[in-house]
Design a protein around this motif. Sequence first.
Motif, PDB file in Angstrom:
ATOM      1  N   THR A  71       0.934  -0.891   0.265  1.00 56.69           N
ATOM      2  CA  THR A  71      -0.300  -0.163  -0.020  1.00 56.69           C
ATOM      3  C   THR A  71       0.781   1.505  -0.104  1.00 56.69           C
ATOM      4  O   THR A  71       0.956   2.530  -1.068  1.00 56.69           O
ATOM      5  CB  THR A  71      -0.968  -0.396   1.253  1.00 56.69           C
ATOM      6  OG1 THR A  71      -1.955  -1.321   0.860  1.00 56.69           O
ATOM      7  CG2 THR A  71      -2.193   1.762   1.196  1.00 56.69           C
ATOM      8  N   ALA A  72       1.888   1.596   1.002  1.00 57.13           N
ATOM      9  CA  ALA A  72       2.984   2.345   0.640  1.00 57.13           C
ATOM     10  C   ALA A  72       3.092   2.857  -0.574  1.00 57.13           C
ATOM     11  O   ALA A  72       3.378   3.945  -0.808  1.00 57.13           O
ATOM     12  CB  ALA A  72       3.768   2.045   1.609  1.00 57.13           C
ATOM     13  N   ALA A  73       4.006   1.836  -1.251  1.00 53.20           N
ATOM     14  CA  ALA A  73       4.158   1.869  -2.586  1.00 53.20           C
ATOM     15  C   ALA A  73       3.630   1.740  -3.564  1.00 53.20           C
ATOM     16  O   ALA A  73       3.616   3.087  -4.732  1.00 53.20           O
ATOM     17  CB  ALA A  73       5.366  -0.021  -2.685  1.00 53.20           C
TER      18      ALA A  73
ATOM     19  N   MET B 224       5.654  11.504   1.027  1.00 46.81           N
ATOM     20  CA  MET B 224       5.340  10.056   0.376  1.00 46.81           C
ATOM     21  C   MET B 224       6.223   9.247   2.522  1.00 46.81           C
ATOM     22  O   MET B 224       6.505   9.612   2.716  1.00 46.81           O
ATOM     23  CB  MET B 224       6.767  10.162  -0.394  1.00 46.81           C
ATOM     24  CG  MET B 224       6.515  10.460  -1.533  1.00 46.81           C
ATOM     25  SD  MET B 224       7.121   9.832  -2.823  1.00 46.81           S
ATOM     26  CE  MET B 224       6.390  10.907  -4.002  1.00 46.81           C
ATOM     27  N   LYS B 225       5.629   7.944   1.636  1.00 49.92           N
ATOM     28  CA  LYS B 225       5.331   6.802   3.213  1.00 49.92           C
ATOM     29  C   LYS B 225       6.946   6.514   3.144  1.00 49.92           C
ATOM     30  O   LYS B 225       7.464   6.774   2.052  1.00 49.92           O
ATOM     31  CB  LYS B 225       4.538   5.829   2.514  1.00 49.92           C
ATOM     32  CG  LYS B 225       3.117   6.241   2.597  1.00 49.92           C
ATOM     33  CD  LYS B 225       2.764   6.177   3.877  1.00 49.92           C
ATOM     34  CE  LYS B 225       1.239   7.055   4.255  1.00 49.92           C
ATOM     35  NZ  LYS B 225       0.611   8.293   2.683  1.00 49.92           N
ATOM     36  N   ARG B 226       7.674   6.951   4.470  1.00 47.29           N
ATOM     37  CA  ARG B 226       8.314   6.684   4.832  1.00 47.29           C
ATOM     38  C   ARG B 226       8.490   5.243   4.042  1.00 47.29           C
ATOM     39  O   ARG B 226       9.944   4.924   4.762  1.00 47.29           O
ATOM     40  CB  ARG B 226       9.155   7.020   5.806  1.00 47.29           C
ATOM     41  CG  ARG B 226       9.763   8.910   5.651  1.00 47.29           C
ATOM     42  CD  ARG B 226       9.795   9.415   6.889  1.00 47.29           C
ATOM     43  NE  ARG B 226       8.718   9.915   7.693  1.00 47.29           N
ATOM     44  CZ  ARG B 226       7.950  10.248   8.100  1.00 47.29           C
ATOM     45  NH1 ARG B 226       7.776  11.351   6.789  1.00 47.29           N
ATOM     46  NH2 ARG B 226       6.880  10.694   8.378  1.00 47.29           N
ATOM     47  N   ALA B 227       8.221   3.872   4.883  1.00 48.24           N
ATOM     48  CA  ALA B 227       8.134   2.780   4.845  1.00 48.24           C
ATOM     49  C   ALA B 227       9.157   2.245   3.675  1.00 48.24           C
ATOM     50  O   ALA B 227       9.522   1.443   3.948  1.00 48.24           O
ATOM     51  CB  ALA B 227       6.701   1.766   5.121  1.00 48.24           C
TER      52      ALA B 227
ATOM     53  N   GLN C 273      13.756  11.740  -4.599  1.00 44.85           N
ATOM     54  CA  GLN C 273      12.879  12.098  -2.958  1.00 44.85           C
ATOM     55  C   GLN C 273      13.718  13.738  -2.798  1.00 44.85           C
ATOM     56  O   GLN C 273      12.727  14.416  -3.545  1.00 44.85           O
ATOM     57  CB  GLN C 273      12.042  11.577  -2.039  1.00 44.85           C
ATOM     58  CG  GLN C 273      11.283  12.503  -1.246  1.00 44.85           C
ATOM     59  CD  GLN C 273      11.558  11.235   0.198  1.00 44.85           C
ATOM     60  OE1 GLN C 273      12.161  11.141   1.037  1.00 44.85           O
ATOM     61  NE2 GLN C 273      10.081  11.991   1.067  1.00 44.85           N
ATOM     62  N   MET C 274      14.556  13.622  -2.490  1.00 43.46           N
ATOM     63  CA  MET C 274      15.251  15.183  -1.945  1.00 43.46           C
ATOM     64  C   MET C 274      15.306  15.790  -3.390  1.00 43.46           C
ATOM     65  O   MET C 274      15.328  17.187  -3.116  1.00 43.46           O
ATOM     66  CB  MET C 274      16.667  14.757  -1.335  1.00 43.46           C
ATOM     67  CG  MET C 274      17.201  13.657  -0.327  1.00 43.46           C
ATOM     68  SD  MET C 274      15.651  14.323   1.068  1.00 43.46           S
ATOM     69  CE  MET C 274      15.045  13.464   2.322  1.00 43.46           C
TER      70      MET C 274
END
Lengths: 156, 156
Positions: free
Chosen positions: A65-67, B77-80, B38-39
């Motif tokens: 889901t995060a992806a 954005m999700k860090r996972a 991302q950076m």
Amino acid sequence: MTRLFGLTVTAVAVAATAFAASHANPALEGAVKARGAQMTMISYHTGLLGDMAKGDVPYDAAMATAAAENLAAAAAMKRATLWIEGSEQGAVEGSRAKAEIWSAPAGFEEKAVALEPAAATMVTAAGTDLEALRAAMGGIGGSCKGCHEAYRGPRN
Amino acid sequence: MTRLFGLTVTAVAVAATAFAASHANPALEGAVKARGAQMTMISYHTGLLGDMAKGDVPYDAAMATAAAENLAAAAAMKRATLWIEGSEQGAVEGSRAKAEIWSAPAGFEEKAVALEPAAATMVTAAGTDLEALRAAMGGIGGSCKGCHEAYRGPRN
């Protein structure tokens, strides 16, 4: 004489292209790098989902889901800051964007926007189960391919 | 003899570090590249807004809003999928992430999440006027600096 003239014209054209590529506006170079970063975010997250789809990595609903959410966020980025006119292949080093993106923008918009619904479908599918995730992969790959075939130039 | 032993231990440690960096897991290498992307997205869009704030580029409400929205999307954005354990500086080539990100995650989370409200403030400010945009720049820069000072290692 004709041949010599032809060679001279070619040499001037090559020099002009080299000049354009090496003296590109920093704003255009920044846009090309940012587009590359967007593509990296999209391909990285598509790869994570693809590895689960293929069974190379165990299915993990939270990670999938995060992806998918990160993929959807990258796909939905506003194109105004990224696809700046003058940043086509040949004009800026590293660019593979065809000039048709700017000369016929409606066609590009149609192909570029196709990843958004495909990614939205994946957000739901990724958290459902592995079968749903697998079924949603084709939409992601198809929209990537559709835009690249029409609007991405050859490798630099 | 003691000195020789010291040198041998150092040589083994250097070799072990080189081995770890050159044989990193492709999944970890992918995560480091995606964090870099991302950076890049964050710095590119902060730069567009900063150029308007400084007066180097004319203020354009639509372009500023698009930049702020893309900055906010990158920040959220999700860090996972990105901050995968084992991808710290020294373990994966190109990484500058301090090991404390994983050994003391609450502190990192606090610093990392700070860009989200700063970017949300910028989304509104960017479309208001140049004065509002300028006033919102400090929050962006401060949250970047806060996380980098605490959790980013030296240049590789």
